[in-house]
Motif scaffolding. Structure first.
Motif, mmCIF file in Angstrom:
data_model
loop_
_atom_site.group_PDB
_atom_site.id
_atom_site.type_symbol
_atom_site.label_atom_id
_atom_site.label_comp_id
_atom_site.label_asym_id
_atom_site.label_seq_id
_atom_site.Cartn_x
_atom_site.Cartn_y
_atom_site.Cartn_z
ATOM 1 N N PRO B 2 55.896 25.483 102.700
ATOM 2 C CA PRO B 2 57.006 25.673 103.360
ATOM 3 C C PRO B 2 58.307 25.069 102.726
ATOM 4 C CG PRO B 2 55.276 24.465 104.572
ATOM 5 C CD PRO B 2 54.989 24.566 103.089
ATOM 6 N N TYR B 3 59.454 25.469 103.344
ATOM 7 C CA TYR B 3 60.796 25.363 102.949
ATOM 8 C C TYR B 3 61.519 24.978 104.403
ATOM 9 C CZ TYR B 3 65.620 25.327 101.290
ATOM 10 O OH TYR B 3 66.811 24.990 101.152
ATOM 11 N N ILE B 4 61.943 23.789 104.437
ATOM 12 C CA ILE B 4 62.763 23.118 105.581
ATOM 13 C C ILE B 4 63.982 22.809 104.930
ATOM 14 C CG2 ILE B 4 62.898 21.499 107.444
ATOM 15 C CD1 ILE B 4 59.602 21.656 106.041
ATOM 16 N N ASN B 5 65.088 23.481 105.660
ATOM 17 C CA ASN B 5 66.406 23.059 105.627
ATOM 18 C C ASN B 5 66.889 22.547 106.760
ATOM 19 O OD1 ASN B 5 69.595 24.542 105.710
ATOM 20 N ND2 ASN B 5 69.070 23.197 104.177
ATOM 21 N N LEU B 33 50.721 22.676 110.795
ATOM 22 C CA LEU B 33 50.013 24.082 110.139
ATOM 23 C C LEU B 33 49.112 23.800 109.150
ATOM 24 C CD1 LEU B 33 53.296 26.001 110.031
ATOM 25 C CD2 LEU B 33 51.538 26.339 111.686
ATOM 26 N N LYS B 35 49.658 22.359 106.365
ATOM 27 C CA LYS B 35 50.312 22.635 105.174
ATOM 28 C C LYS B 35 49.983 21.407 103.951
ATOM 29 C CE LYS B 35 51.856 26.848 106.068
ATOM 30 N NZ LYS B 35 51.428 28.012 105.618
ATOM 31 N N ILE C 6 63.349 26.420 109.500
ATOM 32 C CA ILE C 6 61.804 26.383 108.853
ATOM 33 C C ILE C 6 61.318 27.752 108.223
ATOM 34 C CG2 ILE C 6 59.266 25.587 109.403
ATOM 35 C CD1 ILE C 6 60.374 23.750 111.732
ATOM 36 N N ARG C 7 61.083 27.869 106.929
ATOM 37 C CA ARG C 7 60.599 29.025 106.722
ATOM 38 C C ARG C 7 59.028 28.747 106.143
ATOM 39 N NH1 ARG C 7 63.730 32.806 103.429
ATOM 40 N NH2 ARG C 7 64.586 33.773 105.418
ATOM 41 N N VAL C 8 58.120 29.561 106.626
ATOM 42 C CA VAL C 8 56.712 29.550 106.320
ATOM 43 C C VAL C 8 56.273 31.077 106.228
ATOM 44 C CG1 VAL C 8 56.309 27.386 107.508
ATOM 45 C CG2 VAL C 8 55.980 29.551 108.689
ATOM 46 N N THR C 9 55.401 31.104 105.637
ATOM 47 C CA THR C 9 54.524 32.552 105.389
ATOM 48 C C THR C 9 54.255 32.968 106.630
ATOM 49 O OG1 THR C 9 52.828 31.133 104.343
ATOM 50 C CG2 THR C 9 54.142 32.316 102.889
ATOM 51 N N GLU C 11 51.461 33.891 108.587
ATOM 52 C CA GLU C 11 49.905 33.787 108.384
ATOM 53 C C GLU C 11 49.389 33.491 109.642
ATOM 54 O OE1 GLU C 11 48.636 32.942 103.923
ATOM 55 O OE2 GLU C 11 50.052 31.642 104.385
ATOM 56 N N VAL C 13 50.669 32.247 112.543
ATOM 57 C CA VAL C 13 51.510 31.142 113.365
ATOM 58 C C VAL C 13 51.609 31.356 114.661
ATOM 59 C CG1 VAL C 13 52.995 29.208 113.595
ATOM 60 C CG2 VAL C 13 52.600 30.338 111.233
ATOM 61 N N ILE C 44 62.819 29.351 113.181
ATOM 62 C CA ILE C 44 61.577 29.771 112.308
ATOM 63 C C ILE C 44 61.494 30.884 111.707
ATOM 64 C CG2 ILE C 44 58.930 29.540 112.353
ATOM 65 C CD1 ILE C 44 59.190 27.899 114.873
ATOM 66 N N ASP C 45 61.649 30.976 110.336
ATOM 67 C CA ASP C 45 61.436 32.345 109.746
ATOM 68 C C ASP C 45 60.004 32.584 109.201
ATOM 69 O OD1 ASP C 45 63.957 32.682 110.305
ATOM 70 O OD2 ASP C 45 64.717 32.060 108.240
ATOM 71 N N GLU C 46 59.414 33.389 109.399
ATOM 72 C CA GLU C 46 57.901 33.747 108.956
ATOM 73 C C GLU C 46 58.245 34.968 107.875
ATOM 74 O OE1 GLU C 46 54.934 33.741 112.393
ATOM 75 O OE2 GLU C 46 56.777 34.135 113.344
ATOM 76 N N ASN E 51 60.659 31.945 118.291
ATOM 77 C CA ASN E 51 61.063 31.262 116.959
ATOM 78 C C ASN E 51 62.215 30.540 116.963
ATOM 79 O OD1 ASN E 51 58.697 32.823 116.259
ATOM 80 N ND2 ASN E 51 59.392 33.186 114.335
#
Lengths: 73, 73, 73, 73, 73, 73
Positions: B2-5, B33, B35, C6-9, C11, C13, C44-46, E51
């Motif tokens: 994950p990348y959190i900004n 999640l 992670k 929040i950016r996650v893959t 998968e 969620v 949230i970006d997937e 999201n």
């Protein structure tokens, strides 16, 4: 709930101009999408001219060339 | 991965508070999640109050109004 | 006025997990920085596993290797 | 029309290195996707080591530990 | 060289509305900062209502509540 | 700990091309800044041509014009 992020080069944008950007971006969301200004966020990032590249060169170099071309004319 | 900004206004956030944000955001990704903290990135952007707009005004103005209202009471 | 991205893959969620991320990130801003939940945004970006790279490979490949290693054991 | 954003910790990246990042990222878009350099933007964000977290700690702490381990050897 | 990123919830924004956002954001940069439209980029992200969080709840829930309140009246 | 975000229009980028972008961006960070690939993240966002604006028009329109000009020749 719109979030608008404006990224420009750091070249002396004034607080008054920043406010105009905030007002203009917020009004745009209201006019086009009927969004509520109360939940519209605008953030402005000022990026150093060394840190911004267009056409494979940085903006510092671009500005120098523009200044030289002006001086010649 | 994950990348959190996290973007907040630049209003005196301390290194200790920033660390709490990093820890809290990383733990959130693990808890919800599952992670791996080792590949969780957190970046914090502090934005000048002139550069952040809510409800069509900048945060500088908002803070001034809040201070004035406090002074009156 | 915090904004958390929040950016996650992508998968699987679930909506419930997304809500937990929204609640957790908002609570973190309140707990650490005393921010008002009413003006805290979380998005949230997937991201597809083909579109996310770590250590010079994409997550699709990483997940396949993990699955194969599990199968061997 | 690609837009590439590169985020690194603020640890003495030189203008020459930034230019190499701009050139390299632009060339990558041309080589892989046949994009026109004229409409390729690259922006570089330098993030304070206190503001960047990996594995639940900030980069400031990580760098101190690395320096201590080097001194011991 | 401005770059403007507009993030809204995915709730039926039409191509025509998107074009108005692109035109409006570009014009704003020209009017306030005298920027060249030729090198102004605008990207629009549409985020699922599950999201996007405001005030510790997702927009899906917020919209349901709004619809119920409307039905009652 | 670099994080690179690449945004391109969604116009048929293949998984193989995405991998080349991931490899190329990671290698660039190693070559120029001596960064560790293990902690280099790359994410790729594909943006619909209706959602990307350059020079005050969207990329959908730009592509149609390019196709028409090609047909004429």
């Amino acid at each position: 709930m719109p979030y608008i992020n404006i990224r420009v080069t750091r070249e002396g944008v004034t607080p008054e101009q920043k406010l105009q950007l905030i007002e203009g971006a917020t009004d745009l969301m209201t006019r086009v999408l009927n969004k509520d200004p109360a939940t519209t966020f605008v953030s402005i990032d000022e990026v150093e001219t060394d840190n911004w590249g267009v056409a494979r060169e940085n903006v510092t170099t671009m500005r120098q060339r523009e200044a030289e071309q002006k001086a010649i004319r």
